[in-house]
Design an enzyme around this catalytic site. Structure first.
Site, PDB file in Angstrom:
ATOM      1  N   LYS A 247      52.123  69.391   1.402  1.00 55.51           N
ATOM      2  CA  LYS A 247      52.142  68.032   0.977  1.00 55.51           C
ATOM      3  C   LYS A 247      50.851  67.158   0.846  1.00 55.51           C
ATOM      4  O   LYS A 247      50.509  66.627  -0.162  1.00 55.51           O
ATOM      5  CB  LYS A 247      53.360  67.076   1.603  1.00 55.51           C
ATOM      6  CG  LYS A 247      54.789  67.933   1.234  1.00 55.51           C
ATOM      7  CD  LYS A 247      55.638  67.570   2.198  1.00 55.51           C
ATOM      8  CE  LYS A 247      57.111  68.295   1.736  1.00 55.51           C
ATOM      9  NZ  LYS A 247      58.254  68.369   2.887  1.00 55.51           N
TER      10      LYS A 247
ATOM     11  N   GLN B  27      59.844  64.758   7.526  1.00 53.79           N
ATOM     12  CA  GLN B  27      60.081  66.012   7.495  1.00 53.79           C
ATOM     13  C   GLN B  27      61.227  66.518   8.418  1.00 53.79           C
ATOM     14  O   GLN B  27      61.222  66.314   9.586  1.00 53.79           O
ATOM     15  CB  GLN B  27      58.640  66.784   7.998  1.00 53.79           C
ATOM     16  CG  GLN B  27      58.680  68.282   7.708  1.00 53.79           C
ATOM     17  CD  GLN B  27      58.628  68.736   6.313  1.00 53.79           C
ATOM     18  OE1 GLN B  27      58.063  68.351   5.293  1.00 53.79           O
ATOM     19  NE2 GLN B  27      59.598  69.567   6.029  1.00 53.79           N
TER      20      GLN B  27
ATOM     21  N   ASP C  84      62.071  61.747  -1.152  1.00 54.91           N
ATOM     22  CA  ASP C  84      62.927  62.861  -1.246  1.00 54.91           C
ATOM     23  C   ASP C  84      64.169  63.248  -2.376  1.00 54.91           C
ATOM     24  O   ASP C  84      64.857  63.876  -2.003  1.00 54.91           O
ATOM     25  CB  ASP C  84      63.103  63.234   0.140  1.00 54.91           C
ATOM     26  CG  ASP C  84      62.265  64.266   0.812  1.00 54.91           C
ATOM     27  OD1 ASP C  84      61.780  65.183   0.204  1.00 54.91           O
ATOM     28  OD2 ASP C  84      62.431  64.294   2.065  1.00 54.91           O
TER      29      ASP C  84
END
Ligand code: NAP
Length: 281
Positions: free
Chosen positions: A51, A95, A118
Protein backbone atom coordinates in the site's frame (compact mmCIF):
# COMPACT_ATOMS: atom_id res chain seq x y z
CA UNK A 1 -8.11 -14.45 -22.02
CA UNK A 2 -6.07 -13.94 -18.88
CA UNK A 3 -6.90 -10.57 -17.26
CA UNK A 4 -3.74 -9.09 -15.82
CA UNK A 5 -4.67 -7.10 -12.73
CA UNK A 6 -1.04 -6.07 -12.63
CA UNK A 7 -1.21 -4.37 -16.05
CA UNK A 8 -4.67 -2.88 -15.56
CA UNK A 9 -3.75 -1.48 -12.15
CA UNK A 10 -0.49 -0.03 -13.53
CA UNK A 11 -2.51 1.81 -16.18
CA UNK A 12 -5.06 3.09 -13.68
CA UNK A 13 -2.36 4.15 -11.20
CA UNK A 14 -0.56 6.11 -13.95
CA UNK A 15 -3.84 7.94 -14.70
CA UNK A 16 -4.35 8.66 -11.00
CA UNK A 17 -0.76 9.94 -10.71
CA UNK A 18 -1.51 12.48 -13.46
CA UNK A 19 -4.67 13.55 -11.62
CA UNK A 20 -2.89 13.86 -8.26
CA UNK A 21 -0.16 16.05 -9.81
CA UNK A 22 -2.77 18.78 -10.28
CA UNK A 23 -3.94 18.70 -6.64
CA UNK A 24 -1.28 20.90 -4.94
CA UNK A 25 -2.12 23.82 -7.25
CA UNK A 26 -5.86 23.27 -6.84
CA UNK A 27 -6.16 22.21 -3.22
CA UNK A 28 -2.81 23.05 -1.61
CA UNK A 29 -1.80 19.45 -0.94
CA UNK A 30 -2.00 15.83 -2.06
CA UNK A 31 -4.27 13.15 -0.51
CA UNK A 32 -2.98 11.60 2.71
CA UNK A 33 -3.55 7.94 3.60
CA UNK A 34 -2.73 6.66 7.08
CA UNK A 35 -2.32 2.92 7.53
CA UNK A 36 -2.19 1.42 11.02
CA UNK A 37 -0.34 -1.86 11.41
CA UNK A 38 -0.62 -3.72 14.70
CA UNK A 39 1.93 -6.49 15.24
CA UNK A 40 4.25 -8.08 12.71
CA UNK A 41 2.23 -10.73 10.90
CA UNK A 42 4.28 -11.27 7.69
CA UNK A 43 1.23 -11.19 5.38
CA UNK A 44 0.00 -7.94 6.97
CA UNK A 45 3.48 -6.40 6.76
CA UNK A 46 3.63 -7.26 3.06
CA UNK A 47 0.15 -5.82 2.39
CA UNK A 48 1.05 -2.59 4.22
CA UNK A 49 4.32 -2.34 2.26
CA UNK A 50 2.37 -2.80 -0.98
CA UNK A 51 0.00 0.00 0.00
CA UNK A 52 2.91 2.36 0.75
CA UNK A 53 4.55 1.49 -2.58
CA UNK A 54 1.33 2.11 -4.54
CA UNK A 55 0.82 5.42 -2.70
CA UNK A 56 4.30 6.52 -3.78
CA UNK A 57 3.55 5.56 -7.39
CA UNK A 58 0.34 7.59 -7.41
CA UNK A 59 1.78 10.54 -5.47
CA UNK A 60 -0.40 10.01 -2.39
CA UNK A 61 1.19 10.84 0.94
CA UNK A 62 1.36 7.67 3.03
CA UNK A 63 1.96 7.38 6.74
CA UNK A 64 2.25 3.93 8.26
CA UNK A 65 1.77 3.83 12.02
CA UNK A 66 3.31 0.64 13.43
CA UNK A 67 2.23 -0.49 16.88
CA UNK A 68 3.20 -3.58 18.85
CA UNK A 69 0.79 -6.47 19.23
CA UNK A 70 0.43 -5.52 22.92
CA UNK A 71 -1.32 -2.22 22.12
CA UNK A 72 -4.62 -1.92 24.01
CA UNK A 73 -7.95 -1.39 22.28
CA UNK A 74 -8.30 1.95 24.07
CA UNK A 75 -4.91 3.15 22.77
CA UNK A 76 -5.81 2.13 19.23
CA UNK A 77 -9.18 3.90 19.46
CA UNK A 78 -7.38 7.01 20.71
CA UNK A 79 -5.07 7.01 17.68
CA UNK A 80 -8.09 6.68 15.39
CA UNK A 81 -9.89 9.54 17.15
CA UNK A 82 -6.81 11.73 16.58
CA UNK A 83 -6.71 10.83 12.89
CA UNK A 84 -10.47 11.43 12.53
CA UNK A 85 -9.96 14.94 13.89
CA UNK A 86 -6.88 15.70 11.76
CA UNK A 87 -7.91 17.79 8.72
CA UNK A 88 -4.71 16.71 6.91
CA UNK A 89 -5.76 13.04 6.93
CA UNK A 90 -8.09 11.84 4.16
CA UNK A 91 -8.02 8.07 4.56
CA UNK A 92 -7.59 5.76 7.55
CA UNK A 93 -7.00 2.05 7.13
CA UNK A 94 -6.46 -0.41 9.97
CA UNK A 95 -4.75 -3.50 8.59
CA UNK A 96 -6.72 -6.63 9.54
CA UNK A 97 -6.66 -9.03 11.27
CA UNK A 98 -6.11 -7.43 14.69
CA UNK A 99 -4.91 -9.33 17.76
CA UNK A 100 -7.62 -11.27 19.60
CA UNK A 101 -7.88 -8.82 22.52
CA UNK A 102 -9.03 -6.03 20.19
CA UNK A 103 -12.61 -5.89 18.92
CA UNK A 104 -12.27 -5.41 15.14
CA UNK A 105 -15.88 -4.29 14.69
CA UNK A 106 -15.44 -1.59 17.32
CA UNK A 107 -12.23 -0.35 15.66
CA UNK A 108 -13.78 -0.25 12.19
CA UNK A 109 -16.85 1.58 13.51
CA UNK A 110 -14.56 4.14 15.21
CA UNK A 111 -13.14 5.33 11.88
CA UNK A 112 -14.87 8.42 10.52
CA UNK A 113 -17.12 7.17 7.69
CA UNK A 114 -15.77 9.88 5.37
CA UNK A 115 -12.20 8.59 5.91
CA UNK A 116 -13.07 4.88 5.70
CA UNK A 117 -11.08 4.05 2.54
CA UNK A 118 -11.64 0.31 3.01
CA UNK A 119 -15.43 0.74 2.86
CA UNK A 120 -15.88 -1.50 5.92
CA UNK A 121 -17.63 1.03 8.21
CA UNK A 122 -21.21 -0.08 9.02
CA UNK A 123 -22.60 3.13 7.50
CA UNK A 124 -20.71 2.51 4.25
CA UNK A 125 -21.91 -1.10 4.22
CA UNK A 126 -25.51 0.03 4.82
CA UNK A 127 -25.20 2.62 2.05
CA UNK A 128 -23.92 -0.05 -0.36
CA UNK A 129 -26.92 -2.28 0.35
CA UNK A 130 -29.31 0.66 0.00
CA UNK A 131 -27.71 1.76 -3.29
CA UNK A 132 -26.68 5.10 -1.82
CA UNK A 133 -23.38 6.91 -2.42
CA UNK A 134 -20.64 5.19 -0.42
CA UNK A 135 -17.02 4.11 -0.43
CA UNK A 136 -16.98 0.69 -2.04
CA UNK A 137 -14.80 -2.04 -0.52
CA UNK A 138 -11.61 -2.34 -2.58
CA UNK A 139 -11.57 -6.01 -3.62
CA UNK A 140 -15.17 -6.16 -4.91
CA UNK A 141 -14.73 -2.80 -6.63
CA UNK A 142 -11.54 -4.09 -8.32
CA UNK A 143 -13.32 -7.25 -9.49
CA UNK A 144 -16.07 -5.27 -11.23
CA UNK A 145 -13.42 -3.04 -12.86
CA UNK A 146 -11.60 -6.12 -14.16
CA UNK A 147 -14.78 -7.61 -15.61
CA UNK A 148 -15.59 -4.34 -17.35
CA UNK A 149 -12.03 -3.87 -18.63
CA UNK A 150 -12.19 -7.37 -20.13
CA UNK A 151 -15.43 -6.42 -21.89
CA UNK A 152 -17.50 -8.97 -19.95
CA UNK A 153 -21.22 -8.25 -20.24
CA UNK A 154 -22.61 -8.78 -16.72
CA UNK A 155 -26.28 -7.95 -17.28
CA UNK A 156 -28.47 -11.03 -17.28
CA UNK A 157 -25.59 -13.43 -16.59
CA UNK A 158 -25.71 -16.23 -14.04
CA UNK A 159 -23.03 -15.29 -11.50
CA UNK A 160 -21.98 -17.64 -8.72
CA UNK A 161 -19.92 -16.30 -5.81
CA UNK A 162 -18.27 -18.87 -3.52
CA UNK A 163 -17.61 -17.32 -0.11
CA UNK A 164 -19.79 -14.96 1.93
CA UNK A 165 -17.30 -12.85 3.89
CA UNK A 166 -18.00 -9.22 4.74
CA UNK A 167 -14.95 -8.07 2.81
CA UNK A 168 -15.33 -10.03 -0.43
CA UNK A 169 -18.18 -12.51 -0.92
CA UNK A 170 -21.11 -10.46 0.35
CA UNK A 171 -20.20 -7.10 -1.22
CA UNK A 172 -19.12 -8.55 -4.59
CA UNK A 173 -22.47 -10.39 -4.75
CA UNK A 174 -24.24 -7.07 -4.20
CA UNK A 175 -22.15 -5.30 -6.85
CA UNK A 176 -22.86 -8.08 -9.36
CA UNK A 177 -26.55 -7.79 -8.53
CA UNK A 178 -26.34 -4.03 -9.10
CA UNK A 179 -24.82 -4.83 -12.51
CA UNK A 180 -27.95 -6.92 -13.19
CA UNK A 181 -26.44 -10.38 -12.87
CA UNK A 182 -28.54 -13.18 -11.41
CA UNK A 183 -26.45 -14.00 -8.37
CA UNK A 184 -26.12 -17.25 -6.44
CA UNK A 185 -24.10 -17.15 -3.22
CA UNK A 186 -22.41 -20.41 -2.31
CA UNK A 187 -20.54 -21.30 0.89
CA UNK A 188 -19.34 -24.20 3.00
CA UNK A 189 -22.88 -25.52 3.54
CA UNK A 190 -23.86 -25.44 -0.13
CA UNK A 191 -24.98 -28.87 -1.33
CA UNK A 192 -23.69 -30.13 -4.68
CA UNK A 193 -21.35 -27.17 -5.08
CA UNK A 194 -19.96 -28.46 -8.39
CA UNK A 195 -23.45 -28.57 -9.84
CA UNK A 196 -24.01 -24.95 -8.75
CA UNK A 197 -20.68 -23.74 -10.13
CA UNK A 198 -21.16 -25.56 -13.44
CA UNK A 199 -24.23 -23.37 -13.96
CA UNK A 200 -22.16 -20.20 -13.61
CA UNK A 201 -21.38 -17.91 -16.51
CA UNK A 202 -19.35 -15.74 -14.12
CA UNK A 203 -17.68 -17.51 -11.19
CA UNK A 204 -16.07 -15.52 -8.36
CA UNK A 205 -14.14 -17.62 -5.85
CA UNK A 206 -13.17 -16.19 -2.44
CA UNK A 207 -12.71 -19.01 0.04
CA UNK A 208 -9.01 -19.26 0.92
CA UNK A 209 -8.32 -22.88 -0.09
CA UNK A 210 -5.51 -23.62 -2.55
CA UNK A 211 -6.74 -24.84 -5.95
CA UNK A 212 -10.12 -25.79 -4.48
CA UNK A 213 -12.03 -25.20 -7.72
CA UNK A 214 -11.16 -27.93 -10.19
CA UNK A 215 -11.82 -28.21 -13.93
CA UNK A 216 -14.87 -30.45 -13.48
CA UNK A 217 -16.57 -27.65 -11.50
CA UNK A 218 -16.43 -25.16 -14.37
CA UNK A 219 -18.30 -25.12 -17.68
CA UNK A 220 -16.72 -24.24 -20.99
CA UNK A 221 -16.57 -20.46 -21.59
CA UNK A 222 -17.01 -19.39 -17.96
CA UNK A 223 -15.52 -16.11 -16.71
CA UNK A 224 -13.47 -17.03 -13.62
CA UNK A 225 -12.33 -14.52 -11.00
CA UNK A 226 -9.95 -15.97 -8.43
CA UNK A 227 -9.71 -13.92 -5.22
CA UNK A 228 -7.85 -16.48 -3.10
CA UNK A 229 -4.30 -15.90 -1.90
CA UNK A 230 -2.81 -19.15 -0.63
CA UNK A 231 0.44 -21.06 -0.46
CA UNK A 232 0.50 -24.08 -2.71
CA UNK A 233 1.27 -26.93 -0.29
CA UNK A 234 3.26 -28.72 -3.02
CA UNK A 235 5.43 -25.89 -4.35
CA UNK A 236 5.24 -23.34 -1.52
CA UNK A 237 4.43 -20.69 -4.13
CA UNK A 238 1.45 -18.31 -4.07
CA UNK A 239 -1.67 -19.73 -5.66
CA UNK A 240 -5.37 -18.97 -5.83
CA UNK A 241 -8.53 -20.85 -4.91
CA UNK A 242 -8.77 -22.03 -8.51
CA UNK A 243 -6.68 -24.66 -10.26
CA UNK A 244 -5.49 -22.15 -12.87
CA UNK A 245 -3.57 -24.56 -15.14
CA UNK A 246 -6.52 -26.94 -15.43
CA UNK A 247 -9.23 -24.29 -15.80
CA UNK A 248 -7.54 -21.72 -18.03
CA UNK A 249 -8.15 -23.74 -21.25
CA UNK A 250 -11.88 -23.97 -20.42
CA UNK A 251 -12.47 -20.40 -19.21
CA UNK A 252 -13.27 -17.56 -21.60
CA UNK A 253 -11.67 -15.11 -19.14
CA UNK A 254 -9.65 -15.89 -16.01
CA UNK A 255 -7.58 -13.97 -13.46
CA UNK A 256 -4.16 -15.25 -12.34
CA UNK A 257 -2.75 -15.44 -8.80
CA UNK A 258 -0.53 -13.56 -8.20
CA UNK A 259 -1.06 -10.58 -10.51
CA UNK A 260 -4.86 -10.68 -10.71
CA UNK A 261 -7.31 -9.41 -8.11
CA UNK A 262 -4.59 -8.47 -5.58
CA UNK A 263 -3.09 -5.51 -7.48
CA UNK A 264 -6.59 -4.27 -8.33
CA UNK A 265 -7.48 -4.21 -4.63
CA UNK A 266 -4.57 -1.87 -3.90
CA UNK A 267 -5.38 0.19 -6.98
CA UNK A 268 -8.95 0.69 -5.72
CA UNK A 269 -7.59 1.70 -2.31
CA UNK A 270 -5.71 4.50 -4.06
CA UNK A 271 -8.88 5.48 -5.91
CA UNK A 272 -10.89 5.47 -2.68
CA UNK A 273 -8.28 7.69 -0.99
CA UNK A 274 -8.51 10.19 -3.84
CA UNK A 275 -12.33 10.07 -3.70
CA UNK A 276 -12.32 10.74 0.07
CA UNK A 277 -9.84 13.60 -0.45
CA UNK A 278 -11.97 15.16 -3.20
CA UNK A 279 -15.13 14.90 -1.09
CA UNK A 280 -13.38 16.90 1.66
CA UNK A 281 -12.47 19.63 -0.81
P1 NAP B 1 -13.15 -15.83 4.85
O1 NAP B 1 -13.66 -14.68 5.64
O2 NAP B 1 -12.31 -16.86 5.52
O3 NAP B 1 -14.40 -16.55 4.19
C1 NAP B 1 -14.25 -17.72 3.47
C2 NAP B 1 -15.56 -18.09 2.85
O4 NAP B 1 -15.35 -19.27 2.09
C3 NAP B 1 -16.66 -18.40 3.86
O5 NAP B 1 -17.86 -17.77 3.47
C4 NAP B 1 -16.77 -19.92 3.81
O6 NAP B 1 -18.08 -20.40 3.99
C5 NAP B 1 -16.34 -20.21 2.39
N1 NAP B 1 -15.79 -21.56 2.32
C6 NAP B 1 -14.79 -22.08 3.04
N2 NAP B 1 -14.59 -23.35 2.70
C7 NAP B 1 -15.49 -23.64 1.74
C8 NAP B 1 -15.80 -24.81 0.99
N3 NAP B 1 -15.14 -25.93 1.19
N4 NAP B 1 -16.79 -24.73 0.09
C9 NAP B 1 -17.48 -23.60 -0.12
N5 NAP B 1 -17.23 -22.47 0.57
C10 NAP B 1 -16.25 -22.50 1.49
O7 NAP B 1 -12.32 -15.38 3.60
P2 NAP B 1 -12.14 -13.96 2.84
O8 NAP B 1 -11.62 -12.96 3.79
O9 NAP B 1 -13.32 -13.66 2.01
O10 NAP B 1 -10.94 -14.37 1.87
C11 NAP B 1 -11.05 -15.44 0.95
C12 NAP B 1 -9.73 -15.57 0.20
O11 NAP B 1 -9.51 -14.39 -0.54
C13 NAP B 1 -8.49 -15.73 1.08
O12 NAP B 1 -7.56 -16.55 0.41
C14 NAP B 1 -7.93 -14.33 1.19
O13 NAP B 1 -6.55 -14.31 1.43
C15 NAP B 1 -8.25 -13.82 -0.18
N6 NAP B 1 -8.39 -12.36 -0.29
C16 NAP B 1 -7.73 -11.77 -1.30
C17 NAP B 1 -7.84 -10.41 -1.49
C18 NAP B 1 -7.13 -9.79 -2.64
O14 NAP B 1 -7.07 -8.58 -2.72
N7 NAP B 1 -6.61 -10.57 -3.56
C19 NAP B 1 -8.62 -9.65 -0.64
C20 NAP B 1 -9.31 -10.28 0.39
C21 NAP B 1 -9.20 -11.65 0.55
P3 NAP B 1 -18.89 -20.27 5.40
O15 NAP B 1 -19.35 -18.83 5.45
O16 NAP B 1 -19.98 -21.23 5.26
O17 NAP B 1 -17.90 -20.58 6.48
Amino acid sequence: MVISGKELSARLKAEMAEQVKSFPAKYGRVPHLVVILVGEDPASVSYVTGKAKASAEVGIRNTTIRKPESISEAELLEIIAGLNADPEVDGILVQLPLPKHIDEDKVIAAIDKSKDVDGFHPLNVAALWQKQPCTLPCTPKGIIKMLKAAGVEITGKRAVVIGRSNIVGLPVSKLLLDENATVTMAHSRTRNLAEVTRGAEILVVAIGRPKFVTADMVSEGTVVIDVGVNRDPETGKLCGDVDFAAIEPKASVITPVPGGVGPMTICCLMENTIECFLKRH
